[in-house]
Design a protein around this motif. Sequence first.
Motif, mmCIF file in Angstrom:
data_model
loop_
_atom_site.group_PDB
_atom_site.id
_atom_site.type_symbol
_atom_site.label_atom_id
_atom_site.label_comp_id
_atom_site.label_asym_id
_atom_site.label_seq_id
_atom_site.Cartn_x
_atom_site.Cartn_y
_atom_site.Cartn_z
ATOM 1 N N LYS A 117 50.828 50.855 33.878
ATOM 2 C CA LYS A 117 51.834 51.343 32.927
ATOM 3 C C LYS A 117 53.263 51.238 33.460
ATOM 4 O O LYS A 117 54.210 51.565 32.742
ATOM 5 C CB LYS A 117 51.539 52.806 32.554
ATOM 6 N N LEU A 118 53.424 50.813 34.711
ATOM 7 C CA LEU A 118 54.774 50.618 35.249
ATOM 8 C C LEU A 118 55.327 49.313 34.676
ATOM 9 O O LEU A 118 55.167 48.236 35.246
ATOM 10 C CB LEU A 118 54.737 50.584 36.776
ATOM 11 N N GLN A 119 55.989 49.433 33.538
ATOM 12 C CA GLN A 119 56.471 48.283 32.792
ATOM 13 C C GLN A 119 57.988 48.315 32.681
ATOM 14 O O GLN A 119 58.604 49.386 32.762
ATOM 15 C CB GLN A 119 55.829 48.278 31.397
ATOM 16 N N PRO A 120 58.612 47.156 32.493
ATOM 17 C CA PRO A 120 60.076 47.107 32.372
ATOM 18 C C PRO A 120 60.591 48.002 31.248
ATOM 19 O O PRO A 120 60.037 48.019 30.147
ATOM 20 C CB PRO A 120 60.353 45.628 32.079
ATOM 21 N N ASN A 121 61.630 48.762 31.582
ATOM 22 C CA ASN A 121 62.303 49.651 30.637
ATOM 23 C C ASN A 121 61.377 50.701 30.025
ATOM 24 O O ASN A 121 61.494 51.069 28.860
ATOM 25 C CB ASN A 121 63.017 48.839 29.559
ATOM 26 N N LYS A 172 56.163 44.907 44.126
ATOM 27 C CA LYS A 172 56.952 43.842 44.740
ATOM 28 C C LYS A 172 58.452 44.041 44.552
ATOM 29 O O LYS A 172 59.254 43.451 45.277
ATOM 30 C CB LYS A 172 56.538 42.494 44.140
ATOM 31 N N GLU A 173 58.827 44.841 43.578
ATOM 32 C CA GLU A 173 60.247 45.026 43.295
ATOM 33 C C GLU A 173 60.959 45.831 44.394
ATOM 34 O O GLU A 173 60.344 46.670 45.056
ATOM 35 C CB GLU A 173 60.434 45.761 41.955
ATOM 36 N N LYS A 174 62.217 45.577 44.525
ATOM 37 C CA LYS A 174 63.069 46.382 45.396
ATOM 38 C C LYS A 174 63.213 47.762 44.756
ATOM 39 O O LYS A 174 63.534 47.881 43.577
ATOM 40 C CB LYS A 174 64.438 45.711 45.520
ATOM 41 N N TYR A 175 62.949 48.821 45.540
ATOM 42 C CA TYR A 175 62.926 50.147 44.921
ATOM 43 C C TYR A 175 63.912 51.109 45.565
ATOM 44 O O TYR A 175 64.312 50.968 46.729
ATOM 45 C CB TYR A 175 61.518 50.739 44.955
ATOM 46 N N PHE A 234 63.291 49.076 40.563
ATOM 47 C CA PHE A 234 62.280 50.138 40.468
ATOM 48 C C PHE A 234 62.889 51.422 40.996
ATOM 49 O O PHE A 234 63.355 51.477 42.139
ATOM 50 C CB PHE A 234 61.034 49.750 41.268
ATOM 51 N N LEU A 235 62.919 52.440 40.153
ATOM 52 C CA LEU A 235 63.511 53.730 40.508
ATOM 53 C C LEU A 235 62.418 54.793 40.539
ATOM 54 O O LEU A 235 61.660 54.945 39.581
ATOM 55 C CB LEU A 235 64.585 54.110 39.481
ATOM 56 N N VAL A 236 62.349 55.532 41.655
ATOM 57 C CA VAL A 236 61.377 56.617 41.799
ATOM 58 C C VAL A 236 62.136 57.920 42.015
ATOM 59 O O VAL A 236 62.980 58.009 42.904
ATOM 60 C CB VAL A 236 60.424 56.370 42.989
ATOM 61 N N ILE A 237 61.814 58.928 41.183
ATOM 62 C CA ILE A 237 62.460 60.233 41.313
ATOM 63 C C ILE A 237 61.377 61.284 41.513
ATOM 64 O O ILE A 237 60.611 61.582 40.593
ATOM 65 C CB ILE A 237 63.295 60.577 40.070
#
Length: 377
Positions: free
Chosen positions: A14-18, A43-46, A77-80
């Motif tokens: 479910k980690l999809q763009p936007n 793989k994305e820069k987070y 990729f942003l993780v909060i």
Amino acid sequence: MHISRFVKNNILKKLQPNKVVVLYGPRQVGKTTLTKKILKDIKEKYLFLNGENQSAQKWLSSQEVDILKQYIGDYKFLVIDEAQKIDRIGINLKLIVDHFDGIKILATGSSSFELANQIGEPLVGRKWQFTLYPIAQLEMQKYENRFETNNNLNSRLIYGCYPDVINGKSNQDKSDILNEIIDSYLYRDLLEFDEIKKSQKIIDILKHLAFQIGQEVSLQELASAINLNLRTVEKYLDLLEKTFVIKRVYGFSRNLRKEITKMSRFYFFDNGIRNAIIKNFNSLDLRNDIGQLWENYLFMERLKRNEYKNIHSNIYFWRTYDQKEIDLIEEREGKLFGYEFKYSPNKKVKPPKDWIEAYDNAEFEVVNNKNYLNFIL
């Protein structure tokens, strides 16, 4: 021992763009550990942020696209972590989703009361939600054989299934961990809410509920017992459910006037937390509440299993005013399934006559300590 979490692959899908993936769950249940495992697979820069960090709180609550762009930059990729600590997080996440092309977001929170209220409307159609529970038996299959699972059952009835508890080397370690969770996280987090005016009252409510597992709880009687008004008790119970301490279940009724519907039953998210609240870690042979421990354990393990496997069902209990009852009712795709929980396989139980007559197409099963794994796996 690191225990792989069943929900991990579902989150990755479910980690999809936007889009925003929101991971709820109690403190100390493993949300941060799971998040770090997910980061190893992407793989994305987070950019990883903690919502309790004051500098992160400041710009993440800005509602200014230029300020958000200044800090997020070209991260995809942003993780909060602990996102509920950030003011106006829902509106700001919407701004990020709308103005950062291709960005993926994972937000975690230990309180659906704060976080869900903030992100609900702004992120309609833009989010996926998951709940991480204490370790499910479903997740222990790859680490235990059937003999070890049955051998560990008594410990899980008493000390529960928090990750650190399962990894505890001794019973003393496990009880110490649970007391630390209670004192340093559960009560502290609850008392941060403005709605909590009398701290001892929330403890009193939990103690009363701990002794009433499997029973209908009269909120009027509960309010009277702890000397609070009914409205305040309702508010506290709602808060306890949204901070993943208890789960409320309502009575099922469709055909009979004598079915109980106005009272509720309450279960604890974890047996260990329940036992820490009443300060009782005695072994099973010294207890008079095995039936309550068994019912709470099975209820929560079934809840975990159904949610992790995406088995959608409405859940209830069933009871009549003349004391006929079934512990758990699941309503799935228009069909009813009744489950009665009995620890000992020697207790023979038949479906209540009223249940059979009112719901002739419903199924009924007794779950005991010999057949329970089929029910929770």
